[in-house]
Design an enzyme around this catalytic site. Sequence first.
Site, mmCIF file in Angstrom:
data_model
loop_
_atom_site.group_PDB
_atom_site.id
_atom_site.type_symbol
_atom_site.label_atom_id
_atom_site.label_comp_id
_atom_site.label_asym_id
_atom_site.label_seq_id
_atom_site.Cartn_x
_atom_site.Cartn_y
_atom_site.Cartn_z
ATOM 1 N N ASN A 129 -35.142 51.286 19.760
ATOM 2 C CA ASN A 129 -34.464 51.865 18.753
ATOM 3 C C ASN A 129 -34.598 53.157 20.038
ATOM 4 O OD1 ASN A 129 -34.493 53.911 15.980
ATOM 5 N ND2 ASN A 129 -33.064 54.722 17.362
ATOM 6 N N CYS B 212 -37.236 60.512 11.910
ATOM 7 C CA CYS B 212 -36.469 59.122 12.448
ATOM 8 C C CYS B 212 -38.193 58.160 12.295
ATOM 9 C CB CYS B 212 -35.757 59.180 13.600
ATOM 10 S SG CYS B 212 -35.623 57.967 14.702
ATOM 11 N N CYS C 216 -33.115 49.909 12.469
ATOM 12 C CA CYS C 216 -33.822 51.478 11.248
ATOM 13 C C CYS C 216 -34.789 51.029 10.920
ATOM 14 C CB CYS C 216 -32.377 51.056 10.596
ATOM 15 S SG CYS C 216 -31.608 52.594 10.074
ATOM 16 N N THR D 55 -36.234 53.602 8.604
ATOM 17 C CA THR D 55 -35.857 53.793 7.117
ATOM 18 C C THR D 55 -35.495 52.396 6.276
ATOM 19 O OG1 THR D 55 -33.645 54.313 7.255
ATOM 20 C CG2 THR D 55 -35.747 56.546 7.227
#
Lengths: 275, 275
Positions: free
Chosen positions: A14, A84, A216, A218
């Site tokens: 990411n 994030c 991701c 979360t």
Amino acid sequence: MGSLAFVKGHGTENDFVLLPDPDGALDLTPAVVRALCDRRAGIGADGVLRVVRSENAADAVAMAAEATWFMDYRNADGSLAEMCGNGIRVYARFLVDEGLEQPGVLRIATRDGVKVVRVGTAGDVTVDMGPATFPGPDEVKVRASGRTWSATSVAVGNPHAVVMVDDLDEAGRLRDAPEVEPVFPDGVNVEFVVSRGERHIALRVHERGSGETRSCGTGACAAVVAAARRDGVALPASYVVDVPGGRLEVTERADGHVELTGPAVLVARGDVLLA
Amino acid sequence: MGSLAFVKGHGTENDFVLLPDPDGALDLTPAVVRALCDRRAGIGADGVLRVVRSENAADAVAMAAEATWFMDYRNADGSLAEMCGNGIRVYARFLVDEGLEQPGVLRIATRDGVKVVRVGTAGDVTVDMGPATFPGPDEVKVRASGRTWSATSVAVGNPHAVVMVDDLDEAGRLRDAPEVEPVFPDGVNVEFVVSRGERHIALRVHERGSGETRSCGTGACAAVVAAARRDGVALPASYVVDVPGGRLEVTERADGHVELTGPAVLVARGDVLLA
């Protein structure tokens, strides 16, 4: 507008463009963010992390006594973002590597409040993502590739529908968003989760607005919270989570807070030449 | 292996990492190329252009008397590549901007021989792509999104099947390679071309091995050669070609050589930190 210093980094793939701007002098328009994040005509990233002192950012000045630095996070489309889990780890690694903060426990201001991060001189970074909640609905169905599953609805700041599968290939190519019933008014991220062993899962994730992604933060947290309940594990519970872009570790603490641990890598530094 | 100086640039959004290596000291392994081109864990690009003096590159030493600089082009997967019409324009812009060559007519060594490039102090860059040929087969069918078209087979170094359509949406989402009959043993790039006005076309391209791309220099050339024949235009013939990543100009000269003109933009420079 001349040239602009940048650092590129990623956490489990990411990826982010960091812009050192301690004095808040930068006029970071949506057009500039889009140009920076363009993967072919720009540097390319999932988002921009502006590194500004809280006292110099209108959104963070109220947090300045508690947190010296504000993570001004923008999505690749130029919109504002709150938090994030992968981005804040990269942000903390940057602060320490640049000597702007000492290794240890840092408090970093975000649009979702002050976050607590643990970062050493090298290696993985841990962030307290706050408590997970179960806002419902209780009955959620996810449909993809002609199959239908029951899902668990978990919120870790943002909403997730977690599906337990026997094989990650069951979800198919995930070119389109899975159908979710009932419809979540603000959209929902969908995780497909498979067991890899004791307290070890792997997942694929479809993020609302982005499609299938490499990671991701979360989503990893939501998947572990759902898996710990399925497995009947007492808290604190720690799981290894393999995502397409690497490996994370998630701990659900006895107080319900979820800690996300994983790599935070600075890849390049230089100047971007803006027309 | 420490840090490595780089420049990132693009031509109509076909993007490259340039590595200045005049003395040929760099051991550019496929693994390093893949790491650099990784769009999330690295800098991200369609390929790497190593900038090395011909006299210092085994592949180019025979061309050193004619061309001072060798474009050592690697695909993102680490394999060797011969030529790239967008890449060589970016390469030429780098040579001039860095003061390694004077503006004007340059000769640049490639694995496809010495190429002639015209580059000014700023702006577009032109490259002589050599002659287009019509190797056949004469009857080519292309199928995509449930439709079938007749195509023209054109080679501009590499093979192309050019389809004239009324609307670029006819080709559908191009998530999969169009079916081409007869099968080309080495694969084929497929261009879908629409008229936008007099000597003005637009195209979408599906490149073998890469999927739909933002631009393809040889594809733009193949499309113009096919369009000029359809339009019965006398040579030299110049067309404007809109590709998803920008605008190119292609001239088919009276001697059959095809010249490709378009933007060549240097986006960023810095150091990449390699583990």
